[in-house]
Scaffold this motif. Structure first.
Motif, PDB file in Angstrom:
ATOM      1  N   GLU A   1       0.825  -1.204   0.000  1.00 33.00           N
ATOM      2  CA  GLU A   1       0.000   0.000   0.000  1.00 33.00           C
ATOM      3  C   GLU A   1       0.862   1.259   0.000  1.00 33.00           C
ATOM      4  OE1 GLU A   1      -3.386   2.136   2.812  1.00 33.00           O
ATOM      5  OE2 GLU A   1      -3.165  -0.052   2.873  1.00 33.00           O
ATOM      6  N   THR A   2       1.898   1.246   0.829  1.00 37.08           N
ATOM      7  CA  THR A   2       2.816   2.390   0.898  1.00 37.08           C
ATOM      8  C   THR A   2       3.547   2.576  -0.422  1.00 37.08           C
ATOM      9  OG1 THR A   2       3.138   2.066   3.269  1.00 37.08           O
ATOM     10  CG2 THR A   2       4.797   3.375   2.117  1.00 37.08           C
ATOM     11  N   LEU A   3       4.017   1.467  -1.003  1.00 42.71           N
ATOM     12  CA  LEU A   3       4.733   1.546  -2.271  1.00 42.71           C
ATOM     13  C   LEU A   3       3.816   2.008  -3.394  1.00 42.71           C
ATOM     14  CD1 LEU A   3       6.878  -1.715  -2.038  1.00 42.71           C
ATOM     15  CD2 LEU A   3       7.754   0.616  -2.065  1.00 42.71           C
ATOM     16  N   ASP A   4       2.584   1.502  -3.415  1.00 44.23           N
ATOM     17  CA  ASP A   4       1.625   1.930  -4.439  1.00 44.23           C
ATOM     18  C   ASP A   4       1.365   3.433  -4.355  1.00 44.23           C
ATOM     19  OD1 ASP A   4       1.088  -0.379  -5.883  1.00 44.23           O
ATOM     20  OD2 ASP A   4      -0.369  -1.106  -4.421  1.00 44.23           O
ATOM     21  N   ALA A   5       1.242   3.941  -3.126  1.00 39.06           N
ATOM     22  CA  ALA A   5       0.991   5.374  -2.937  1.00 39.06           C
ATOM     23  C   ALA A   5       2.175   6.192  -3.446  1.00 39.06           C
ATOM     24  CB  ALA A   5       0.734   5.671  -1.464  1.00 39.06           C
ATOM     25  N   PHE A   6       3.393   5.701  -3.184  1.00 32.71           N
ATOM     26  CA  PHE A   6       4.586   6.406  -3.651  1.00 32.71           C
ATOM     27  C   PHE A   6       4.639   6.407  -5.169  1.00 32.71           C
ATOM     28  CE2 PHE A   6       9.007   6.119  -5.134  1.00 32.71           C
ATOM     29  CZ  PHE A   6       9.476   7.356  -4.714  1.00 32.71           C
ATOM     30  N   VAL A   7       4.356   5.270  -5.787  1.00 33.72           N
ATOM     31  CA  VAL A   7       4.389   5.159  -7.241  1.00 33.72           C
ATOM     32  C   VAL A   7       3.397   6.127  -7.876  1.00 33.72           C
ATOM     33  CG1 VAL A   7       3.813   3.647  -9.178  1.00 33.72           C
ATOM     34  CG2 VAL A   7       5.256   2.806  -7.321  1.00 33.72           C
ATOM     35  N   GLN A   8       2.230   6.223  -7.301  1.00 25.73           N
ATOM     36  CA  GLN A   8       1.223   7.144  -7.817  1.00 25.73           C
ATOM     37  C   GLN A   8       1.683   8.596  -7.679  1.00 25.73           C
ATOM     38  OE1 GLN A   8      -1.647   6.475  -9.485  1.00 25.73           O
ATOM     39  NE2 GLN A   8      -0.946   4.338  -9.435  1.00 25.73           N
ATOM     40  N   ARG A   9       2.322   8.881  -6.557  1.00 30.84           N
ATOM     41  CA  ARG A   9       2.717  10.277  -6.267  1.00 30.84           C
ATOM     42  C   ARG A   9       3.813  10.765  -7.202  1.00 30.84           C
ATOM     43  NH1 ARG A   9       6.461  12.488  -2.843  1.00 30.84           N
ATOM     44  NH2 ARG A   9       6.870  10.495  -1.789  1.00 30.84           N
ATOM     45  N   VAL A  10       4.755   9.899  -7.540  1.00 34.37           N
ATOM     46  CA  VAL A  10       5.901  10.350  -8.351  1.00 34.37           C
ATOM     47  C   VAL A  10       5.809   9.857  -9.791  1.00 34.37           C
ATOM     48  CG1 VAL A  10       7.380  10.431  -6.303  1.00 34.37           C
ATOM     49  CG2 VAL A  10       7.374   8.383  -7.747  1.00 34.37           C
ATOM     50  N   SER A  11       4.674   9.353 -10.181  1.00 40.51           N
ATOM     51  CA  SER A  11       4.493   8.901 -11.565  1.00 40.51           C
ATOM     52  C   SER A  11       4.823  10.036 -12.535  1.00 40.51           C
ATOM     53  CB  SER A  11       3.052   8.437 -11.772  1.00 40.51           C
ATOM     54  OG  SER A  11       2.831   8.058 -13.101  1.00 40.51           O
ATOM     55  N   GLY A  12       5.562   9.720 -13.573  1.00 37.95           N
ATOM     56  CA  GLY A  12       5.946  10.743 -14.545  1.00 37.95           C
ATOM     57  C   GLY A  12       7.316  11.338 -14.291  1.00 37.95           C
ATOM     58  N   SER A  13       7.964  10.934 -13.194  1.00 35.30           N
ATOM     59  CA  SER A  13       9.320  11.425 -12.912  1.00 35.30           C
ATOM     60  C   SER A  13      10.278  10.946 -14.000  1.00 35.30           C
ATOM     61  CB  SER A  13       9.788  10.916 -11.544  1.00 35.30           C
ATOM     62  OG  SER A  13       8.970  11.414 -10.519  1.00 35.30           O
ATOM     63  N   LYS A  14      11.278  11.768 -14.312  1.00 33.88           N
ATOM     64  CA  LYS A  14      12.202  11.442 -15.400  1.00 33.88           C
ATOM     65  C   LYS A  14      13.638  11.359 -14.897  1.00 33.88           C
ATOM     66  CE  LYS A  14       9.371  13.490 -19.079  1.00 33.88           C
ATOM     67  NZ  LYS A  14       9.340  14.475 -20.187  1.00 33.88           N
ATOM     68  N   GLU A  15      14.277  10.254 -15.248  1.00 38.13           N
ATOM     69  CA  GLU A  15      15.675  10.042 -14.882  1.00 38.13           C
ATOM     70  C   GLU A  15      16.594  10.782 -15.855  1.00 38.13           C
ATOM     71  OE1 GLU A  15      18.810   6.280 -14.547  1.00 38.13           O
ATOM     72  OE2 GLU A  15      16.650   5.909 -14.690  1.00 38.13           O
ATOM     73  N   ILE A  16      17.696  11.307 -15.335  1.00 38.12           N
ATOM     74  CA  ILE A  16      18.727  11.926 -16.170  1.00 38.12           C
ATOM     75  C   ILE A  16      19.953  11.016 -16.125  1.00 38.12           C
ATOM     76  CG2 ILE A  16      20.145  13.968 -16.587  1.00 38.12           C
ATOM     77  CD1 ILE A  16      18.150  15.568 -14.908  1.00 38.12           C
ATOM     78  N   GLY A  17      20.368  10.519 -17.263  1.00 40.50           N
ATOM     79  CA  GLY A  17      21.547   9.656 -17.290  1.00 40.50           C
ATOM     80  C   GLY A  17      22.823  10.453 -17.056  1.00 40.50           C
ATOM     81  N   PHE A  18      23.880   9.765 -16.645  1.00 39.08           N
ATOM     82  CA  PHE A  18      25.136  10.477 -16.375  1.00 39.08           C
ATOM     83  C   PHE A  18      25.759  11.041 -17.647  1.00 39.08           C
ATOM     84  CE2 PHE A  18      24.855   7.997 -12.431  1.00 39.08           C
ATOM     85  CZ  PHE A  18      24.966   9.049 -11.528  1.00 39.08           C
ATOM     86  N   TYR A  19      25.504  10.399 -18.779  1.00 39.88           N
ATOM     87  CA  TYR A  19      25.948  10.986 -20.045  1.00 39.88           C
ATOM     88  C   TYR A  19      25.316  12.358 -20.229  1.00 39.88           C
ATOM     89  CZ  TYR A  19      26.641  11.700 -25.046  1.00 39.88           C
ATOM     90  OH  TYR A  19      26.979  12.239 -26.269  1.00 39.88           O
ATOM     91  N   GLU A  20      24.021  12.466 -19.910  1.00 37.71           N
ATOM     92  CA  GLU A  20      23.321  13.741 -20.068  1.00 37.71           C
ATOM     93  C   GLU A  20      23.830  14.772 -19.069  1.00 37.71           C
ATOM     94  OE1 GLU A  20      20.621  16.571 -21.598  1.00 37.71           O
ATOM     95  OE2 GLU A  20      21.557  14.755 -22.387  1.00 37.71           O
ATOM     96  N   PHE A  21      24.098  14.344 -17.840  1.00 38.14           N
ATOM     97  CA  PHE A  21      24.690  15.269 -16.868  1.00 38.14           C
ATOM     98  C   PHE A  21      26.029  15.776 -17.386  1.00 38.14           C
ATOM     99  CE2 PHE A  21      22.050  13.349 -13.331  1.00 38.14           C
ATOM    100  CZ  PHE A  21      21.483  14.530 -12.914  1.00 38.14           C
ATOM    101  N   ALA A  22      26.851  14.866 -17.919  1.00 37.50           N
ATOM    102  CA  ALA A  22      28.163  15.260 -18.440  1.00 37.50           C
ATOM    103  C   ALA A  22      28.021  16.201 -19.630  1.00 37.50           C
ATOM    104  CB  ALA A  22      28.955  14.015 -18.841  1.00 37.50           C
TER     105      ALA A  22
END
Length: 261
Positions: free
Chosen positions: A139-160
């Protein structure tokens, strides 16, 4: 059987190895000690950071400073490969710092990136059928997934890329990935030896021949982190001047020792 093979890095032989390495590579370790002084001077400026960009860069520099000191200590003890793996992590921190210092990544992007990494972990747990103990937290994990849905990861190549450090990413960082961090044949080749009859065998030993590469790599990483602080104005004229001299010394030592040749 040698003392090292019997006791590894844990006996009095380790202390003797440290003394021997510092004597044999005095020029390099003295440079490392000078870099340490620069780090101490920059860390003294971190509490003075006021703008949000400066504070975030300072947070990452604290991590970089710890990595640097640990890497140098490992190298002193003959654990060059372990130091090089830590250097790779230090460079990842530098890529993030440089992107922030360039104003090329915004605070909301950093938060989204952080959430995306955690989201990936949460989904892996939720989607697996092999972890019955996860049910208690579903239940806790499902709530977290719903809350941050749509978050985007930045790869280290992109940071560089955003931090204008692609040459470092495509050069030294990729080299460290293959020859130090990852479980590749290249990363373990140095443990292969030949006996008097030409027969191959595995020899567990400190890879002391990699000492110059380990010292210079960890120093290069922390100097890049210092440059990121300078770009974010977490610096003084004195630290900037000292940093410039240190980088020139690094380039000179690199040309002299050619650690990857």
């Amino acid at each position: 059987m040698s003392t090292f093979e019997r006791y590894g890095f844990s006996d009095t032989g380790a202390a003797n190895l440290r003394s021997r390495l510092r004597a044999e590579h005095a020029e390099l370790f003295q440079f490392g000690d000078r870099c340490k002084c620069i780090v101490v001077n920059v860390t003294a400026l971190l509490p003075l950071a006021s703008a949000s960009r400066q504070i975030v860069v300072s947070q990452f520099f604290a991590r970089a400073a710890s990595h640097f000191q640990a890497g140098l200590m490992l190298t002193e003890c003959g654990m060059a490969i372990e130091s090089l793996t830590l250097s790779r992590s230090l460079f990842e921190t530098c890529f993030v710092m440089l992107a922030i210092a360039e104003n090329a990544v915004m605070p909301d992007e950093l938060l989204s990136h952080d959430n995306a990494m955690r989201l990936k972990h949460a989904n892996a747990l939720l989607n697996s059928k092999d972890y019955p103990n996860v049910e208690l937290y579903r239940e806790t994990l499902d709530a977290f997934v719903q809350r941050v849905s749509g978050s985007k990861e930045i790869g280290f190549y992109e940071f560089a890329r955003r931090g204008k450090a692609l040459a470092t990413y495509d050069g030294l960082y990729r080299h460290l990935s293959h020859h130090a961090l990852h479980a590749t044949v290249s990363a373990v080749d140095d443990y292969l030896a030949k006996d008097a009859d030409g027969k191959h065998y595995v020899h567990y030993r400190p890879l002391v021949e990699k000492t110059p590469a380990a010292v210079l790599t960890i120093c290069a990483g922390i100097l890049l982190a210092c440059f990121a602080c300078e770009k974010a104005l977490v610096s003084t004229p004195d630290t900037s001047e000292t940093l410039s001299r240190a980088w020139a010394e690094y380039e000179s030592l690199y040309e002299k020792h050619r650690p990857w040749s």
